[in-house]
Scaffold this motif. Structure first.
Motif, short mmCIF file in Angstrom:
data_model
loop_
_atom_site.label_atom_id
_atom_site.label_comp_id
_atom_site.label_asym_id
_atom_site.label_seq_id
_atom_site.Cartn_x
_atom_site.Cartn_y
_atom_site.Cartn_z
N ASN A 103 31.88 -5.94 23.61
CA ASN A 103 30.59 -5.12 22.32
C ASN A 103 30.77 -5.89 21.75
OD1 ASN A 103 32.80 -3.42 22.02
ND2 ASN A 103 30.71 -1.56 21.06
N GLN A 104 31.98 -5.79 20.72
CA GLN A 104 32.47 -6.20 19.44
C GLN A 104 32.51 -8.25 18.54
OE1 GLN A 104 33.21 -4.33 16.21
NE2 GLN A 104 32.23 -3.25 17.48
N ALA A 105 32.83 -8.52 19.74
CA ALA A 105 32.66 -10.38 20.01
C ALA A 105 30.88 -10.46 19.57
CB ALA A 105 33.58 -10.57 21.35
N ILE A 106 30.03 -9.45 20.59
CA ILE A 106 28.92 -9.75 20.16
C ILE A 106 27.94 -9.56 18.80
CG2 ILE A 106 27.00 -9.07 21.17
CD1 ILE A 106 28.12 -8.41 24.31
N GLN A 107 28.96 -8.48 18.19
CA GLN A 107 28.10 -8.00 17.54
C GLN A 107 28.32 -9.49 16.33
OE1 GLN A 107 28.30 -4.02 16.94
NE2 GLN A 107 27.86 -2.97 19.01
N VAL A 108 30.37 -9.18 16.41
CA VAL A 108 30.19 -10.93 15.54
C VAL A 108 29.08 -11.20 15.50
CG1 VAL A 108 32.12 -12.34 14.87
CG2 VAL A 108 32.65 -9.65 15.06
N SER A 109 29.68 -11.71 16.96
CA SER A 109 28.42 -13.23 17.49
C SER A 109 27.44 -13.73 16.49
CB SER A 109 28.24 -14.18 18.47
OG SER A 109 29.60 -14.69 18.73
N ASP A 110 26.65 -12.33 16.78
CA ASP A 110 24.91 -11.78 16.41
C ASP A 110 25.37 -11.52 14.58
OD1 ASP A 110 22.38 -11.50 16.16
OD2 ASP A 110 22.93 -8.99 16.75
N LEU A 111 26.08 -11.93 13.47
CA LEU A 111 26.45 -11.27 12.56
C LEU A 111 25.81 -13.39 12.05
CD1 LEU A 111 29.35 -9.76 11.30
CD2 LEU A 111 26.70 -8.80 11.49
N PHE A 112 26.39 -13.98 12.95
CA PHE A 112 26.11 -15.84 12.78
C PHE A 112 24.50 -16.22 13.21
CE2 PHE A 112 31.15 -14.66 11.93
CZ PHE A 112 30.94 -14.95 10.58
N LEU A 113 24.53 -15.65 14.30
CA LEU A 113 23.55 -15.92 15.23
C LEU A 113 21.87 -15.81 14.86
CD1 LEU A 113 25.42 -16.80 18.07
CD2 LEU A 113 24.50 -18.60 16.85
N GLU A 114 20.88 -16.78 14.82
CA GLU A 114 19.69 -15.67 14.76
C GLU A 114 18.78 -16.25 14.96
OE1 GLU A 114 18.11 -15.26 10.94
OE2 GLU A 114 20.66 -15.03 11.13
N GLU A 115 19.18 -17.17 16.68
CA GLU A 115 18.47 -17.07 17.65
C GLU A 115 18.95 -17.24 19.03
OE1 GLU A 115 15.17 -20.43 17.81
OE2 GLU A 115 14.84 -19.28 15.85
N GLY A 116 18.53 -16.47 19.86
CA GLY A 116 19.40 -17.76 21.57
C GLY A 116 20.35 -16.66 22.39
N LYS A 117 20.60 -16.93 22.92
CA LYS A 117 21.59 -16.18 24.19
C LYS A 117 22.81 -16.31 23.63
CE LYS A 117 20.45 -16.52 28.17
NZ LYS A 117 20.46 -17.34 29.55
N ILE A 118 23.75 -15.05 23.32
CA ILE A 118 25.22 -15.31 22.79
C ILE A 118 25.79 -15.32 24.56
CG2 ILE A 118 26.66 -13.36 22.14
CD1 ILE A 118 24.54 -12.22 19.93
N LEU A 119 25.20 -13.95 25.23
CA LEU A 119 25.93 -13.44 26.34
C LEU A 119 25.41 -14.10 27.81
CD1 LEU A 119 29.06 -13.27 27.90
CD2 LEU A 119 29.06 -11.00 27.32
N SER A 120 25.63 -14.32 28.86
CA SER A 120 24.86 -13.85 30.34
C SER A 120 26.04 -13.44 31.23
CB SER A 120 24.49 -15.18 30.58
OG SER A 120 23.24 -14.75 31.85
N ILE A 121 25.71 -12.91 31.59
CA ILE A 121 26.29 -11.71 32.61
C ILE A 121 25.61 -11.80 34.11
CG2 ILE A 121 27.95 -9.97 33.60
CD1 ILE A 121 28.18 -9.46 30.75
N LYS A 122 26.30 -12.63 35.17
CA LYS A 122 25.49 -12.60 35.79
C LYS A 122 26.14 -11.91 37.13
CE LYS A 122 22.64 -16.33 35.06
NZ LYS A 122 21.16 -16.04 34.94
N GLY A 123 25.25 -10.93 37.70
CA GLY A 123 26.18 -10.34 38.91
C GLY A 123 26.02 -10.66 40.24
N ARG A 124 26.76 -10.60 41.50
CA ARG A 124 25.68 -10.70 42.42
C ARG A 124 24.36 -9.66 42.35
NH1 ARG A 124 30.62 -10.69 46.60
NH2 ARG A 124 31.73 -12.16 45.19
N ASN A 125 24.21 -8.46 42.29
CA ASN A 125 23.40 -7.94 42.08
C ASN A 125 22.80 -7.53 40.84
OD1 ASN A 125 24.20 -6.36 44.56
ND2 ASN A 125 25.27 -5.13 43.84
N ARG A 126 21.31 -7.33 40.96
CA ARG A 126 20.52 -7.81 40.09
C ARG A 126 20.86 -6.66 38.89
NH1 ARG A 126 14.24 -9.40 40.41
NH2 ARG A 126 14.77 -10.70 38.84
#
Length: 184
Positions: free
Chosen positions: A129-152
């Protein structure tokens, strides 16, 4: 980390990889988790740690004093002419807050920030969650992270949100073979 040479005083006083922990406070323990729990006890009381090391004829006892060691994950350096350097050693619970403070200091300096080096070399990761928040400090839009599991229900997406601070300066991100997990 450089291991001390065996015949130096630093080696004689160090516990390093390949040493085997055998007793804590003179008593054996059932597993490493129990040993760590005992070692991490209340601050200031002493704890005796006994190890064996290759080449030593007898076990070695270390008399340690427990203290709280603050671990800072962000270190910043102002470089010449409005350029900055920030090292992220790992992603802990306070990394985003520490990074925001470092950026604010650099961005409010007399010389405006013209570029930033963000050093993630040998950053083994930490809290996602900290890596995501750090990325968000520099990104204005778009996907930071996508996690795809077997189940929705195990599928998640984390999107960037516009930040109050407009960070349009160039950023260089340094990584190496020791950059892993959340730092990737």
């Amino acid at each position: 980390v450089i291991s001390p040479i065996e015949d130096t005083p630093a080696y004689q006083a160090a516990i390093i990889a390949q040493h085997r922990l055998i007793y804590v406070d003179g008593k054996p323990f059932k597993d490493l988790r129990e040993a760590v729990h005992i070692i991490r006890g209340p601050i200031f009381p002493r704890v005796l740690v006994t190890i064996t090391r290759q080449g030593a004829k007898e076990p070695i006892v270390f008399d340690l004093v427990r203290v709280v060691i603050p671990i800072v994950s962000v270190k910043e350096v102002d470089l010449k002419n409005g350029y900055g350097y920030i090292r992220l050693s790992h992603f802990s619970g306070s990394t985003t807050e520490e990074l925001e403070a470092a950026l604010e200091k650099m961005e409010s300096a007399k010389v405006p920030l013209k570029g930033l080096i963000l050093d993630l070399r040998n950053n083994g990761g930490g809290l996602l969650n900290q890596a995501i928040q750090v990325s968000d400090l520099f990104l204005e839009e778009g996907k930071i992270l996508s996690i795809k599991g077997r189940n929705r229900k195990n599928t998640k997406e984390y999107m960037a949100t516009p930040d109050k601070v407009n960070r349009k300066y160039p950023i260089v991100v340094l990584i190496n073979g020791g950059s892993a997990s959340a730092s990737e």
